[in-house]
Design an enzyme around this catalytic site. Structure first.
Site, PDB file in Angstrom:
ATOM      1  N   LYS A  90     -32.803   0.048 -64.505  1.00  0.00           N
ATOM      2  CA  LYS A  90     -33.382  -0.048 -65.847  1.00  0.00           C
ATOM      3  C   LYS A  90     -33.425   1.324 -66.517  1.00  0.00           C
ATOM      4  O   LYS A  90     -33.024   1.476 -67.682  1.00  0.00           O
ATOM      5  CB  LYS A  90     -34.791  -0.644 -65.717  1.00  0.00           C
ATOM      6  N   ARG A  92     -43.101  -0.252 -66.521  1.00  0.00           N
ATOM      7  CA  ARG A  92     -42.318  -1.218 -65.751  1.00  0.00           C
ATOM      8  C   ARG A  92     -41.674  -0.527 -64.561  1.00  0.00           C
ATOM      9  O   ARG A  92     -41.342   0.641 -64.610  1.00  0.00           O
ATOM     10  CB  ARG A  92     -41.173  -1.790 -66.590  1.00  0.00           C
ATOM     11  N   GLY A 134     -38.824 -10.292 -61.788  1.00  0.00           N
ATOM     12  CA  GLY A 134     -40.095 -10.938 -61.474  1.00  0.00           C
ATOM     13  C   GLY A 134     -40.787 -10.393 -60.258  1.00  0.00           C
ATOM     14  O   GLY A 134     -41.914 -10.775 -59.959  1.00  0.00           O
ATOM     15  N   MET A 146     -41.329  -7.037 -59.417  1.00  0.00           N
ATOM     16  CA  MET A 146     -42.149  -5.846 -59.568  1.00  0.00           C
ATOM     17  C   MET A 146     -43.154  -6.075 -60.683  1.00  0.00           C
ATOM     18  O   MET A 146     -42.878  -6.737 -61.664  1.00  0.00           O
ATOM     19  CB  MET A 146     -41.256  -4.659 -59.909  1.00  0.00           C
ATOM     20  N   ARG A 183     -28.793  -5.417 -68.513  1.00  0.00           N
ATOM     21  CA  ARG A 183     -28.369  -5.304 -67.105  1.00  0.00           C
ATOM     22  C   ARG A 183     -27.267  -6.324 -66.863  1.00  0.00           C
ATOM     23  O   ARG A 183     -27.117  -7.281 -67.631  1.00  0.00           O
ATOM     24  CB  ARG A 183     -29.536  -5.556 -66.156  1.00  0.00           C
ATOM     25  N   HIS A 237     -38.174 -18.071 -65.266  1.00  0.00           N
ATOM     26  CA  HIS A 237     -38.204 -17.562 -63.890  1.00  0.00           C
ATOM     27  C   HIS A 237     -37.470 -18.498 -62.938  1.00  0.00           C
ATOM     28  O   HIS A 237     -36.615 -18.085 -62.154  1.00  0.00           O
ATOM     29  CB  HIS A 237     -39.657 -17.382 -63.451  1.00  0.00           C
ATOM     30  N   SER A 295     -11.415 -12.461 -28.068  1.00  0.00           N
ATOM     31  CA  SER A 295     -12.152 -12.979 -29.213  1.00  0.00           C
ATOM     32  C   SER A 295     -13.620 -12.697 -28.964  1.00  0.00           C
ATOM     33  O   SER A 295     -14.186 -13.157 -27.975  1.00  0.00           O
ATOM     34  CB  SER A 295     -11.908 -14.477 -29.362  1.00  0.00           C
ATOM     35  N   THR A 353     -19.711 -13.302 -30.762  1.00  0.00           N
ATOM     36  CA  THR A 353     -20.852 -12.444 -31.124  1.00  0.00           C
ATOM     37  C   THR A 353     -22.194 -13.153 -31.011  1.00  0.00           C
ATOM     38  O   THR A 353     -23.223 -12.487 -31.006  1.00  0.00           O
ATOM     39  CB  THR A 353     -20.673 -11.858 -32.533  1.00  0.00           C
ATOM     40  N   CYS A 364     -15.238 -14.811 -33.218  1.00  0.00           N
ATOM     41  CA  CYS A 364     -15.415 -16.237 -33.474  1.00  0.00           C
ATOM     42  C   CYS A 364     -16.869 -16.668 -33.413  1.00  0.00           C
ATOM     43  O   CYS A 364     -17.159 -17.821 -33.174  1.00  0.00           O
ATOM     44  CB  CYS A 364     -14.572 -17.066 -32.505  1.00  0.00           C
ATOM     45  N   TYR A 401      -8.410 -10.725 -36.794  1.00  0.00           N
ATOM     46  CA  TYR A 401      -8.885 -11.872 -37.551  1.00  0.00           C
ATOM     47  C   TYR A 401     -10.358 -12.123 -37.296  1.00  0.00           C
ATOM     48  O   TYR A 401     -10.922 -11.615 -36.326  1.00  0.00           O
ATOM     49  CB  TYR A 401      -8.086 -13.144 -37.214  1.00  0.00           C
TER      50      TYR A 401
END
Lengths: 909, 909
Positions: B27, B98, B107, B109, B371, B489, B797, B800, B864, B884
């Site tokens: 801002k 502000r 909305g 802050m 913005r 909002h 592969s 995770t 994967c 990949y």
């Protein structure tokens, strides 16, 4: 390939020498060296371990092609020395074929003796030796061994006895013979005939009569036996890599069974049980070597003094002794004198206690083999220190001679002296391997294994043991045999395992069919409890109480040497003042892991702990924790006092809270009643706390970070305890350890709570103490981000139990479902929870240490998992630069020696 | 410190500019830039984000000391420009305060307006503006905001309404006023008096009358609000680090509520819902900005055309429209024309769709803020492509404008057209955020959260929403409000969340007390099911069926651009031909993870699987597996066909066998009956397979290594399926993946079984296919020893999910017990199962990739886990050189864009 694959020896010269152990195996290298040293070994040749590897890869045909010419040439050379010919009917030369790996693996590798006999040669041998009985006995032995080892003739069902033995027993029974030696030529010929029939029936082919076919068959069998189940098990137990391979030793046969001027025996240059510097050994007249080892007949002592002692112990008259059990010293003084000369020479040469096999053929001594002798932990220490004093070895070598694992044996409990006095004695045998063992009688190795799997403690009772029994011997608490001497299979293996063992308890009658052991009128059955005193040979009824005292400090001089070299210090894992004191006596330099959760279970505390768990909010938890505080504080005071002046690492509460709640309906009802809440509430809490994978759940610092009040209470207890001791003039050095940190923020939050709480206590008390705040590194991510963590943590302690669990993805609680298969299939060489996995988990430790010290060079780094007492793991810790390892009190000595040896090894590089 | 902490702007010049976003916040930087660009922004100054960090560390007193002089000087400068004085009774200058962070946080802050008023100044303002009502209204607003935001005056109980609102409502009721605007000066004075009493009662001090005290209080409140609960939640949802801090913007007030020549509004340079290039927006006459955003009054359209359309939709006559809802274009043509000029200027300048707040004070336009506008996924793509076509931005920038997460929205299911026709319409509102949502009505944000925790789907129904509702909005499937416009909002937040939302459904009467929503005579209660069509604004009764078809391909041009830049390919995780086809349509370049266990559960198979589990030996298992073989083969044929020509990575059986057995007594009885065994046998098996930590137990390749017959069957099914397709001229490219490898030997044994089985099938069939054998890297030890493993594995592969479980020591099943606390206490910024932990788990991946390629440079490496569809994780994979990523079919587009953006980012470095 221009490699040399076959090395000859004998006639006072050899192509190899003692430095070629890797290539020729221990036995082959020794035979070569002995020939070079003018030791009377029968001539022969060694096929190298490289050929074993070639055999494993390429198979027998290619192997034979590779070495055929060299073997023929070597046989010819032996024939020249012996003045006889292989396969010759008139003047036959016979051979033994034996395996020989780098490290001695007694009884594990298959052996064939008397090779070269057939229906014609046996007659020639009979003529030549003028001893047809010997010839036919050798022939029947040869067929039996060759049939079993090479041709794999064996029982058709697991429960059957060896079929050769069955035939032998049958023939003996038919002719009312008690011993083999009572069989005459005709009977032996009958045995041979039946043996050959058996072989043809099981193999579909007649027994091979061509000596060369016999020779190659035996060589192949030795190489194949490198990968038999027993050999693999032995390697696992003894950490021997499978790619070493074995050599094959082919040697001219000499005979201890050529009548009463022949004998065979085993001797030790020092006492393998006590370590005393006294030449000793056993022999059998008119017998071959395997008769001694197998323990079929009770052997005679070599030294007269020992013979007298033994006879007294066995309650044998002097007359009977002289008749049946006279010493070699008495019977064959010339051969005895030569043997004493040779054993002295050999010990001097190898600078270690030797285990020597010999044969006397018609008065002439032949040395069959020598090797470093196996010994008990006590003997190991005494011999090392004695040889140091005798200037045979230096300090470093004395230290390196100690097998750290064996120190454990020194700490084996002994029987309580009073209990021992009152115990009922069943019988007495030879004290083959010291220690005390208590267990239920079982009569087969399989039962020993099976009962152990059910959590039972057993004593394996056998007339004799054989290599097939290895697993069962390992599973049993102790071993008892009615036959065999100090050099029998049972005795040697038990000493190697550090397991209590009594052999040759000849008053016992063991009946496998009834599963009973009878002494006079007393019958002991399978499942009955007995106690063995391996240090005295006494067999006792029932469970005799053990003594906790440790007054044997024979290891102290070795530890003094160790302390001169060691760099790492050894701490202990101890949760009680008692454990702390014990460990301190063993030389622990502090506590590396004090688990606080054990304190939560004791007495009234569990009630307060459960109150805390049931509490609905922080205030409720706080109230319950206040009840625990004074108890924890007094725990810590006791531990700090026991470790006065030394650091004490205290781990904050670690296990998931559900471990403190009862899971059985009845116990839940009790708890509900005691806590004044409904059973449903208890059950609800149990259900709400249940976890799918508790190992990876709400525990460790995750508890302290969700319930900071627990950390506050524990910190307060620690700091207040330390201040209380300070008032009494005792220095406490607490190191507060945050468990299960995976992310720096987890540590930071705990650290903040700890430091804030400590600061409050300092203000309240108007005094301070020094303390450290550090963390356990047991989550892989913590090791990976150790640089971040070390910015805040003042010390690291690798929790290798959990690090192994998470690093491998192995739940220790569930591993039994696949680890045994993995070990059996050779996927893993070791149980990574026993021996640190250096390649993977060790890499995490190395990274963690390096990263940690990169941001805090002064970082103190230790290890506090089970591995802290395992020698190879301790060595690894030394090598990656750890400051200390911590292990259970009874492993402290082992770790101290291992740490010192690691330091010496680094010096030697 | 010589830093500059305060930057002034206004009067066509500024000390800052748009490049200073990090320092001045979005801002503040925009305000500076607009001043520089001759945009009519009210003058003021910005306190930098650095001061926020200083404030967080040092507190308000030190902060005030730091910046006091600079603030005084800046106020003086503003006074000069406005020609009025702060706190002056005659000619007062009022301020807004502000927050303004780097990224817009609408909305979130706290904001204070009309600062500087007190009992004297309000009279001055009344005189100066000749509008006492405005002055008193501003005063009461000021007290209300300042009281709430700075002094934290609020409801005494959670269930209470805001006490200021209660007072306002009470006064309105007492004076029979429907709207705030109907209150006169006297009534407002009464409101002010009661407000002040309320403040004094709750705070114990009178409301502060010193304007400077008011200013500093507000500045402190803004800085403090950076760490309020809502702000933290928003940051978590939007991945904003907490150390960025916020700036404070203090700006002279201009008034949209100075009578009917004043107005305030929000406009967008393009349509934020559809992306159409049409200027649009809403305003309220005689009101302040927060009235628009809060949705308290239904706003008017800025553009005449939109006003006409809206009126038609709302069923409002042209007369009423002109009277109450006329457009700005009609009412204030001059200001409108200037606004159009300014919006064009701003969009050109920022080269992005702008969201502009403005106020018209007595005919004069002031731009309060601009913005980058939030937009739906559809609008995001259209605007990016339109701007590309308009040559405003280049290809790379168009690509970078895509938020990959938002692509998801494009794939949101829409209602089945037929079902939609037959559905009962409840009412229609404004289509604020597109998509389809089905859920049960709830009336509070807390209920939306609570019901979600119970697994229920809800529609949050409110008259309007406020920042307090954020968590509930996030928890609900869709949001429905009876008030508010497209810039309310609810609308803005829902669009940001990509959540279906309908606002301003003015025919609904919502009664929080009764928990009812009434339309005419129809009453809908809490728990009733309704469906929202966010694309049309229709509200429908019950659960309307969804359509699975996806015909919107508006994203294709973006993907074409993406494919030009991308280096990594994107595969999919798919277990069925259907999923494979869907993913392929989204551009998946193969299957990265085909889980075979799901196939084991279907239909009759589970019976055969259970037979296998109950089998007593390998032969029994073999028999059961033979029944499964043809079914698995046909599964693979279907999947290979769907992925013809593309690689398909098939993971061998992974879960522990107990997952295939029933755990409830009844189901066990059924199974026993079906299998023809006793219930006890089933129970015994269940017990024997139970594990303490199944995650770390007997699963993955540990199954295949203990039961090789399973691997043999699966390999056979794969190879036979591929050969069958080959016969039909279809190319199958299987990649067989061994799960849960931790040690190279585990892989080698599986590889041997696989290759041997494949070779047998090749011989049987007289034909071959190409296939790879590789492994999942999901055990930390595998990553650490990847060099060893890659010697044998042809691809890696990263799994995770499990790698995160084991690397962190977090059981995903149990994490709910502590992860929420960890997130709330900021110990972890993200759930590591959603967003890849790059620092720790990522390090393992990086090492694994590096080590693996060190021994096999051609090693194909992918990922994967769930992270394969998460943009920041995809970027990380690109950065460490993965080949990949593989994700669920509906995440393929997201991953493709993320992968391309990662590639573009690398180019830009």
């Amino acid at each position: 390939m221009e490699h040399k694959f076959v090395y000859t020896f004998g006639d006072r010269k050899a192509e190899g020498n003692s430095s070629m152990k890797n290539l020729l195996g221990g036995k082959g290298a020794n035979l070569a060296e002995m020939s070079n040293k003018q030791i009377p070994v029968p001539p022969g040749f060694t096929i190298t371990t490289e050929v074993c590897t070639y055999f494993t890869e390429k198979g027998p045909v290619a192997t034979r092609e590779l070495i055929n010419d060299a073997v023929r040439a070597a046989v010819a050379q032996v024939e020249g020395i012996m003045g006889s010919r292989f396969g010759d009917v008139e003047n036959p030369c016979l051979f033994s074929v034996r395996s020989g790996a780098r490290k001695s693996m007694p009884g594990m590798m298959d052996t064939v003796l008397n090779l070269g006999l057939n229906d014609e040669v046996v007659e020639g041998l009979a003529r030549k030796s003028n001893n047809p009985r010997f010839a036919w006995d050798s022939y029947r032995r040869f067929i039996q061994m060759y049939g079993g080892v090479v041709l794999r003739v064996g029982p058709e069902h697991d429960y059957d006895r060896d079929p050769f033995e069955q035939i032998l027993e049958a023939v003996k029974e038919e002719h009312h013979a008690e011993f083999d030696t009572q069989l005459g030529v005709e009977e032996l010929q009958e045995v041979v005939a039946r043996y050959k029939k058996l072989v043809e029936k099981q193999t579909g082919r007649p027994f091979p009569s061509d000596p060369w076919e016999q020779l190659w068959g035996s060589v192949n069998a030795v190489f194949s036996s490198w990968n038999n189940e027993r050999a693999i098990l032995y390697r696992q137990l003894n950490h021997i890599p499978s790619n070493w391979g074995t050599a094959v030793n082919v040697q001219a046969m000499v005979y201890g069974n050529m009548g009463d001027s022949s004998a065979t025996g085993v001797c030790f240059t020092r006492n393998s049980s006590t370590g005393a510097n006294e030449f000793n050994g056993e022999y059998l007249l008119n017998a071959q070597g395997e008769d001694v080892v197998a323990g079929v007949r009770t052997p005679q002592q070599i030294v007269k003094q020992h013979s007298l002692e033994w006879a007294e112990f066995a309650g044998i008259t002097e007359e009977e002794r002289l008749q049946r059990f006279a010493s070699l010293e008495e019977l064959m003084p010339v051969a005895f004198a030569e043997l004493v000369k040779v054993e002295t020479l050999l010990e001097r040469h190898y600078r270690n206690m030797q285990d020597i096999e010999f044969t006397i053929q018609e008065g002439k001594l032949w040395i069959l083999q020598t090797r470093d002798g196996k010994r008990t932990g006590h003997a190991m220490i005494k011999i090392a220190l004695d040889m140091l004093n005798e200037h045979m070895i230096d300090e470093r070598e004395a230290l390196m001679r100690i097998e750290p694992e064996k120190i454990d044996e020194l700490l084996h409990p002994e029987f309580n002296k009073k209990a021992l006095k009152n115990a009922t004695r069943i019988a007495k045998g030879l004290a083959a391997s010291p220690g005390a063992a208590i267990g239920q009688i079982v009569f087969t190795a399989a039962d020993a294994e099976g009962w152990k799997a059910e959590g039972k403690k057993t004593i394996l009772v056998r007339t004799e043991t054989s290599p097939e029994d290895l697993k069962g011997m390992n599973a049993a608490e102790g071993i008892l045999t009615s036959q065999g001497g100090m050099t029998s299979h049972a005795a040697i293996v038990a000493r190697g395992m550090g397991k209590c063992c009594i052999v040759g308890a000849s008053h016992l009658r063991i009946n496998y069919m009834d599963r009973t052991m009878v002494v006079g009128e007393n019958v002991y059955r399978e499942g009955d409890w007995i106690s063995l005193n391996g240090s005295t040979g006494e067999i006792l009824e029932g469970k005799v109480a053990l003594s906790a005292t440790l007054d044997n400090k024979s290891y102290e001089p070795i530890l003094k040497i160790a302390d001169k070299y060691t760099r790492m210090s050894v701490r202990t894992n101890a949760d009680t003042p008692h454990d702390a004191r014990v460990a301190r006596e063993f030389g622990a330099k502090g506590i590396g892991l004090c688990r606080t959760e054990h304190m939560f279970f004791e007495g009234d505390r569990i009630k307060a702990v459960r109150e805390m768990i049931l509490a609905k909010d922080e205030a409720g938890r706080q109230k319950a924790l206040e009840k625990i505080l004074p108890m924890q504080r007094s725990d810590f005071e006791g531990i700090f006092e026991a470790m006065a002046g030394l650091p004490v690492t205290i781990r904050l509460l670690d296990p998931p809270l559900h471990e403190f709640l009862p899971h059985e309906p009845e116990a839940q009802a009790d708890m509900a009643h005691e806590m004044g809440v409904s059973v449903e509430e208890v059950k609800r809490k149990v259900v709400s706390l249940a976890e799918i994978n508790p190992m990876l759940g709400h525990r460790g610092c995750r508890l302290g970070n969700t319930y900071p009040e627990i950390t506050r209470m524990q910190t307060r207890a620690i700091i207040e305890a330390a201040l209380n001791l300070k008032e009494r003039g005792i220095e406490a050095k607490p190191e507060i350890m945050v468990p299960l940190v995976g992310h720096i923020n987890e540590f930071k939050m705990q650290e903040k709570i700890i430091r804030k709480t400590a600061a409050s206590v300092f203000v309240e008390r108007g005094d301070t103490i020094n303390f450290l705040v550090g963390t356990m590194i047991e989550v892989p991510r913590a090791a990976l981000t150790a640089d971040e963590i070390a910015k805040h943590a003042e010390f690291f302690s690798f929790g290798t139990n959990d690090l192994t669990q998470m690093g491998f993805g192995f739940s220790r609680d569930d591993i039994a479902k696949f680890l045994p298969v993995y070990i059996a299939k050779n996927l893993l060489e070791e149980d990574p929870f026993q021996v640190l996995d250096q390649r993977g988990i060790g890499k995490l430790m190395e990274m963690g240490t390096k990263f940690g010290r990169s941001s805090r060079p002064s970082l103190k780094v230790g290890l506090c998992g089970e591995h802290g007492g395992e020698p190879s793991s301790v060595e690894f810790c030394h090598n990656i630069g750890l400051d200390y390892v911590s292990c259970s009190p009874y492993r402290v000595l082992t770790a101290r020696v291992a740490a010192a040896q690691a330091a010496v090894k680094s010096l030697m590089i």
